[in-house]
Design an enzyme around this catalytic site. Structure first.
Site, PDB file in Angstrom:
ATOM      1  CG  ASP A  46      33.025  39.426  38.506  1.00 36.66           C
ATOM      2  OD1 ASP A  46      33.022  38.815  37.419  1.00 36.66           O
ATOM      3  OD2 ASP A  46      33.658  40.481  38.691  1.00 36.66           O
ATOM      4  CE1 TYR A  51      38.436  44.120  39.508  1.00 38.31           C
ATOM      5  CE2 TYR A  51      36.957  42.496  40.444  1.00 38.31           C
ATOM      6  CZ  TYR A  51      37.256  43.410  39.458  1.00 38.31           C
ATOM      7  OH  TYR A  51      36.363  43.613  38.436  1.00 38.31           O
ATOM      8  CE  LYS A  76      35.758  40.602  35.882  1.00 33.10           C
ATOM      9  NZ  LYS A  76      35.867  40.916  37.311  1.00 33.10           N
ATOM     10  CG  HIS A 109      39.935  42.838  33.808  1.00 39.87           C
ATOM     11  ND1 HIS A 109      40.332  42.677  35.113  1.00 39.87           N
ATOM     12  CD2 HIS A 109      38.894  43.704  33.853  1.00 39.87           C
ATOM     13  CE1 HIS A 109      39.572  43.428  35.894  1.00 39.87           C
ATOM     14  NE2 HIS A 109      38.691  44.050  35.153  1.00 39.87           N
TER      15      HIS A 109
END
Ligand code: NDP
Length: 277
Positions: A46, A51, A76, A109
């Site tokens: 994930d 990120y 996401k 997200h």
């Protein structure tokens, strides 16, 4: 190697019930962390555009030599990319960074209700799904009211809703809504970020009785509730420990004792008001 059970999503696609999360793993460390997870037996990863480590995840996947059809990769769409055209562009760059031909699961997200773009964004996910570029589409941090709008105004039902969920934030209402509408619930920060929760007497007593660790007890609680989980760790022994949770069970009383820790204990933003772009 540990065999992870799968959940069947509402479009028939199967997803491992336990995967590996890479939030806050700095990009230079991500390749090693994902390789450690893949070597341990994780097959679901994930990540998210936010990120900043999609490319590092992609490198680890490529170097692993594991065929794409044995992996389950989620990323996401970040808040600043919401909107129909923006989403299509963001997807292209995510999939290129990950080095994949096709993504397994694409999530919005955050809903950002104040910006009111999640329906247009969802329609772009529906197009990506119709075009076969992603095997399943879903959402993250959606409250029932946001999901209701997707059902009213969209044509494809989300397969999954990834929300903050752990014994301090049991999310009864969201889980009930998801279940009623055939949506899988996935827990983010399943260990409540590895803090105080792992020292709770209800957790440590059960761990001692069963000869397991506190983290394993919390992960079992999730699995027995039917949640998909994606614990994160950059510590190889914990990466292995978090996967080693399929050879014991909690009693109903153990599950109830952990659920009783519920205290509306969010560690992250409130989805109804969060609007960072
Ligand atoms: P987790 O609940 O997974 O906790 C991670 C923390 O717990 C780390 O500090 C880790 O330390 C520690 N830890 C992990 N395993 C153990 C263990 N066995 N014993 C003791 N401590 C342990 O929190 P995250 O916030 O990372 O959430 C997991 C994933 O959920 C993220 O990586 C991301 O993929 C997703 N997520 C999604 C969000 C969203 O908005 N959709 C928001 C936040 C997360 P160490 O690494 O040092 O070993």
């Amino acid at each position: 190697m540990t065999s992870v059970p799968v959940v069947k999503l509402n479009n028939g696609v199967e997803m491992p019930q336990l995967g590996f999360g890479v939030f806050q793993v700095p990009s230079p460390e991500t390749k090693a962390a994902v390789k450690t997870a893949l070597d341990a037996g994780y097959r679901s990863i994930d990540t998210a555009t936010a990120y900043g480590n999609e490319a590092a995840v992609g490198e680890a996947l490529a170097e692993s030599g594991i065929p794409a059809d044995e992996l389950f990769i989620t990323t996401k769409l970040w808040n600043s990319d919401q909107g129909y055209d923006e989403t299509l562009r963001a997807f292209d760059s995510s999939i290129a960074a990950l080095g994949l031909e096709r993504l397994d699961l694409y999530l919005i997200h955050w809903p950002l209700p104040s910006r009111d773009k999640y329906i247009a964004t969802w329609k772009a996910l529906e197009k990506l799904y119709a075009d076969g570029r992603v095997r399943a589409i879903g959402v993250s941090n959606f409250q029932p009211a946001h999901l209701r709008r997707l059902f009213d105004e969209g044509t494809v039902a989300p397969v999954l809703n990834q929300v903050e969920l752990h014994p301090y934030l049991v999310q009864r209402e969201v889980r009930a809504f998801d279940t009623e509408h055939g949506i899988a619930t996935e827990a983010w920060s399943p260990l409540a970020k590895g803090g105080e929760l792992l020292n709770e007497p209800a957790v440590t007593r059960t761990a001692e009785r069963l000869g397991r660790t506190p983290a394993q007890v919390v992960l079992r609680w999730h699995l027995q509730l039917g949640n998909v989980v994606i614990p994160k760790s950059v510590t190889p022994s914990r990466v292995a420990e978090n996967l080693d949770v399929f050879d014991f069970t909690l009693t109903d009383a153990d599950v109830a004792a952990l659920s009783a820790l519920d205290r509306d204990g969010r560690t992250g933003p409130d989805p109804d008001t969060f609007d960072l772009v």
